[in-house]
Design a protein around this motif. Structure first.
Motif, PDB file in Angstrom:
ATOM      1  N   UNK A   1      -0.971  -5.787  14.389  1.00  0.00           N
ATOM      2  CA  UNK A   1      -2.374  -5.364  14.430  1.00  0.00           C
ATOM      3  C   UNK A   1      -2.740  -4.821  15.818  1.00  0.00           C
ATOM      4  N   UNK A   2      -2.207  -5.423  16.856  1.00  0.00           N
ATOM      5  CA  UNK A   2      -2.437  -4.904  18.208  1.00  0.00           C
ATOM      6  C   UNK A   2      -1.917  -3.472  18.315  1.00  0.00           C
ATOM      7  N   UNK A   3      -0.770  -3.219  17.704  1.00  0.00           N
ATOM      8  CA  UNK A   3      -0.216  -1.861  17.695  1.00  0.00           C
ATOM      9  C   UNK A   3      -1.134  -0.939  16.892  1.00  0.00           C
ATOM     10  N   UNK A   4      -1.620  -1.418  15.743  1.00  0.00           N
ATOM     11  CA  UNK A   4      -2.500  -0.619  14.887  1.00  0.00           C
ATOM     12  C   UNK A   4      -3.796  -0.260  15.612  1.00  0.00           C
ATOM     13  N   UNK A   5      -4.301  -1.155  16.434  1.00  0.00           N
ATOM     14  CA  UNK A   5      -5.533  -0.870  17.176  1.00  0.00           C
ATOM     15  C   UNK A   5      -5.334   0.298  18.134  1.00  0.00           C
ATOM     16  N   UNK A   6      -4.133   0.462  18.645  1.00  0.00           N
ATOM     17  CA  UNK A   6      -3.821   1.595  19.523  1.00  0.00           C
ATOM     18  C   UNK A   6      -3.540   2.851  18.710  1.00  0.00           C
ATOM     19  N   UNK A   7      -2.892   2.670  17.549  1.00  0.00           N
ATOM     20  CA  UNK A   7      -2.545   3.788  16.662  1.00  0.00           C
ATOM     21  C   UNK A   7      -3.136   3.508  15.276  1.00  0.00           C
ATOM     22  N   UNK A   8      -4.457   3.731  15.119  1.00  0.00           N
ATOM     23  CA  UNK A   8      -5.166   3.263  13.910  1.00  0.00           C
ATOM     24  C   UNK A   8      -5.061   4.168  12.686  1.00  0.00           C
ATOM     25  N   UNK A   9      -3.864   4.571  12.363  1.00  0.00           N
ATOM     26  CA  UNK A   9      -3.629   5.302  11.120  1.00  0.00           C
ATOM     27  C   UNK A   9      -2.348   4.792  10.498  1.00  0.00           C
ATOM     28  N   UNK A  10      -2.326   4.728   9.161  1.00  0.00           N
ATOM     29  CA  UNK A  10      -1.116   4.303   8.458  1.00  0.00           C
ATOM     30  C   UNK A  10      -0.771   5.330   7.399  1.00  0.00           C
ATOM     31  N   UNK A  11       0.480   5.343   6.991  1.00  0.00           N
ATOM     32  CA  UNK A  11       0.903   6.221   5.899  1.00  0.00           C
ATOM     33  C   UNK A  11       2.050   5.564   5.153  1.00  0.00           C
ATOM     34  N   UNK A  12       2.209   5.953   3.902  1.00  0.00           N
ATOM     35  CA  UNK A  12       3.308   5.439   3.084  1.00  0.00           C
ATOM     36  C   UNK A  12       4.155   6.584   2.536  1.00  0.00           C
ATOM     37  N   UNK A  13       3.833   7.807   2.952  1.00  0.00           N
ATOM     38  CA  UNK A  13       4.551   8.998   2.501  1.00  0.00           C
ATOM     39  C   UNK A  13       4.926   9.797   3.742  1.00  0.00           C
ATOM     40  N   UNK A  14       6.207   9.924   3.986  1.00  0.00           N
ATOM     41  CA  UNK A  14       6.667  10.618   5.200  1.00  0.00           C
ATOM     42  C   UNK A  14       6.211  12.066   5.236  1.00  0.00           C
ATOM     43  N   UNK A  15       5.945  12.651   4.067  1.00  0.00           N
ATOM     44  CA  UNK A  15       5.482  14.040   4.025  1.00  0.00           C
ATOM     45  C   UNK A  15       4.068  14.176   4.570  1.00  0.00           C
ATOM     46  N   UNK A  16       3.326  13.070   4.596  1.00  0.00           N
ATOM     47  CA  UNK A  16       1.954  13.090   5.090  1.00  0.00           C
ATOM     48  C   UNK A  16       1.821  12.406   6.451  1.00  0.00           C
ATOM     49  N   UNK A  17       2.935  12.176   7.084  1.00  0.00           N
ATOM     50  CA  UNK A  17       2.919  11.487   8.379  1.00  0.00           C
ATOM     51  C   UNK A  17       2.240  12.352   9.439  1.00  0.00           C
ATOM     52  N   UNK A  18       1.409  11.700  10.251  1.00  0.00           N
ATOM     53  CA  UNK A  18       0.782  12.381  11.382  1.00  0.00           C
ATOM     54  C   UNK A  18       1.166  11.646  12.652  1.00  0.00           C
ATOM     55  N   UNK A  19       1.082  12.340  13.760  1.00  0.00           N
ATOM     56  CA  UNK A  19       1.506  11.778  15.038  1.00  0.00           C
ATOM     57  C   UNK A  19       0.767  10.481  15.337  1.00  0.00           C
ATOM     58  N   UNK A  20       1.525   9.457  15.674  1.00  0.00           N
ATOM     59  CA  UNK A  20       0.947   8.180  16.049  1.00  0.00           C
ATOM     60  C   UNK A  20       0.754   7.193  14.926  1.00  0.00           C
ATOM     61  N   UNK A  21       0.827   7.632  13.680  1.00  0.00           N
ATOM     62  CA  UNK A  21       0.557   6.726  12.560  1.00  0.00           C
ATOM     63  C   UNK A  21       1.684   5.718  12.378  1.00  0.00           C
ATOM     64  N   UNK A  22       1.343   4.629  11.674  1.00  0.00           N
ATOM     65  CA  UNK A  22       2.315   3.580  11.360  1.00  0.00           C
ATOM     66  C   UNK A  22       2.814   3.822   9.940  1.00  0.00           C
ATOM     67  N   UNK A  23       4.118   3.968   9.779  1.00  0.00           N
ATOM     68  CA  UNK A  23       4.716   4.242   8.472  1.00  0.00           C
ATOM     69  C   UNK A  23       5.182   2.939   7.831  1.00  0.00           C
ATOM     70  N   UNK A  24       4.779   2.716   6.582  1.00  0.00           N
ATOM     71  CA  UNK A  24       5.231   1.559   5.816  1.00  0.00           C
ATOM     72  C   UNK A  24       6.195   2.026   4.731  1.00  0.00           C
ATOM     73  N   UNK A  25       7.396   1.484   4.734  1.00  0.00           N
ATOM     74  CA  UNK A  25       8.448   1.905   3.807  1.00  0.00           C
ATOM     75  C   UNK A  25       8.295   1.173   2.472  1.00  0.00           C
ATOM     76  N   UNK A  26       7.334   1.636   1.686  1.00  0.00           N
ATOM     77  CA  UNK A  26       7.051   1.016   0.389  1.00  0.00           C
ATOM     78  C   UNK A  26       8.116   1.415  -0.622  1.00  0.00           C
TER      79      UNK A  26
END
Length: 427
Positions: A7-32
């Motif tokens: 969560x501390x990391x997320x506060x610095x980089x407050x975006x998440x994604x689950x699709x690598x095609x929609x990844x944006x710089x700085x986001x946290x990727x979850x390998x669902x």
């Protein structure tokens, strides 16, 4: 790395994604993982696109600072969302129900956004994956979050509530939907009631349609209940010519409401959204304007004028509780030539044969209505009848290509899996 550290990391980089095609710089990727994909295979691609961290289940990445290795990436996403929710001091409004929850959510968002900074569920991302993604979009500038909750099994709403911790909630209605997953209508009621149970146990606020006897029978002790009545104390006149319109009684005056929603059955959705907007302080004039400019998308209550016909596109979802009201409203429309194209209703289990026969009987007893039935269930329900009936969409498309429809009002209604929108180019 623990969830608090994540969560501390997320506060610095407050975006998440689950699709690598929609990844944006700085986001946290979850390998669902899913039935036909494994996000772990795309974690490297996500990092190459600038993701700040990849949360994976691949033990070989242990020790690599670009990765956080967890037993279950989806569970980690949910835990992060719940942790984030616990830091928020804002109302969370949860909406569920058998019919109309997405339309009601969209209307509520449109109205509430007139006065508040609102984050809401995008589209119908209303499950155990979509909900955490919605919660993680809430920021310090958000005044209110509107989250849609869908379910086709018991205890799913309960699990979503434990993650979102809603302070306010609405059940649009409870009907014969997803019977196959729930097992019985009684279990549908019990499952949807899980939202009321959460709010009652946590001193929340429930918005309830006082005219709905099923909802009125669900215990709410411990919660604050705000009731509204569609025809009793909200709307003095309701029409659909072809769009929903009504006279709304509020503050000693009648306000004429207009919309781009097909069908008077949308009165319940509009009334629910108004009740919530009024509670959160949106002025009546802003509510009226928000409804007037809102345009439905995703094949829900849409009217589409083509070169050949006027098409009522209501093909995102269908069950016995929504199919007949939609046809009834369609029949009331003023047009010399009316055609209904109906696709199978899915996830009804043992109730499927009877439910489809009920629709067929209703259509056959309605004069001046042409009908085309599509799907294996409707094929069985129309056996022996002199009607246009086709086992699948391709067969129906062949018929429409050789027998085109012109100058008609056409209703497309069926479950999402029927893909009835594919017929639109032929209409």
């Amino acid at each position: 790395m623990s969830i608090p550290e994540l969560y501390d990391h997320f506060r610095t980089f407050p975006e998440v994604c689950i699709d690598s095609r929609q990844a944006v710089a700085g986001s946290v990727f979850f390998a669902i993982k899913g039935p036909s994909f494994d996000g772990n295979a795309f974690a490297g691609e996500a990092l190459d696109k600038g993701c700040s961290l990849a949360v994976v289940e691949d033990a070989s990445k242990e020790g690599d600072p670009q990765y956080m290795v967890v037993p279950d990436a989806l569970k980690a996403l949910q835990q992060l969302a719940r942790h984030h929710r616990q830091t928020l001091d804002i109302p969370i409004l949860a909406i569920t129900g058998s019919n109309g929850k997405t339309t009601t959510k969209e209307l509520a968002h449109a109205m509430l956004s007139r006065a508040l900074n609102v984050v809401s569920t995008q589209g119908n991302l209303n499950n155990h994956i979509g909900l955490p993604l919605t919660l993680l979009r809430v920021t310090g500038q958000t005044d209110l979050a509107v989250v849609e909750m869908g379910a086709n099994h018991r205890y799913e709403i309960q699990a979503l509530c434990s993650m979102a911790m809603p302070t306010h909630g609405l059940i649009t209605n409870i009907g014969r939907a997803h019977i196959e997953g729930f097992g019985s209508f009684g279990n549908v009621v019990r499952a949807k009631s899980e939202l009321y149970e959460w709010l009652a146990a946590n001193g929340g606020t429930i918005f309830r349609n006082a005219e709905n006897q099923i909802l009125a029978a669900i215990p709410t002790a411990g919660a604050r209940v705000i009731e509204y009545s569609v025809t009793g104390n909200m709307f003095s006149e309701i029409g659909a010519h072809p769009y929903f319109e009504a006279l709304w009684r509020t503050g000693g005056q009648d306000i004429h409401l207009t919309s781009h929603l097909f069908g008077s059955y949308n009165a319940e959705n509009v009334a629910a959204a108004i009740s919530m907007a009024m509670h959160f302080g949106v002025p009546p004039g802003e509510i009226r304007e928000a409804l007037a400019v809102y345009k439905p998308l995703n094949h829900r209550s849409q009217i589409i004028d083509t070169e050949k016909n006027r098409v009522v596109m209501d093909a995102y979802n269908a069950n016995p509780s929504s199919m007949i009201p939609a046809i009834s409203d369609f029949v009331e429309s003023e047009h010399p030539k009316k055609v209904v194209i109906l696709g199978d209703m899915f996830e009804l289990g043992a109730e499927a044969p009877g439910a489809h026969r009920e629709v067929v009987e209703f259509v056959n007893n309605t004069p001046g209505l042409e009908a085309i039935f599509i799907g294996k269930e409707f094929l069985r329900a129309t056996e022996g009848l002199a009607v246009h009936r086709y086992a699948d969409l391709d067969a129906a498309m062949d018929f429409l290509q050789s027998h085109p429809i012109h100058d008609a009002l056409v209703l497309l209604k069926g479950s999402r899996g029927m893909s009835l929108e594919r017929l639109l180019p032929l209409l």
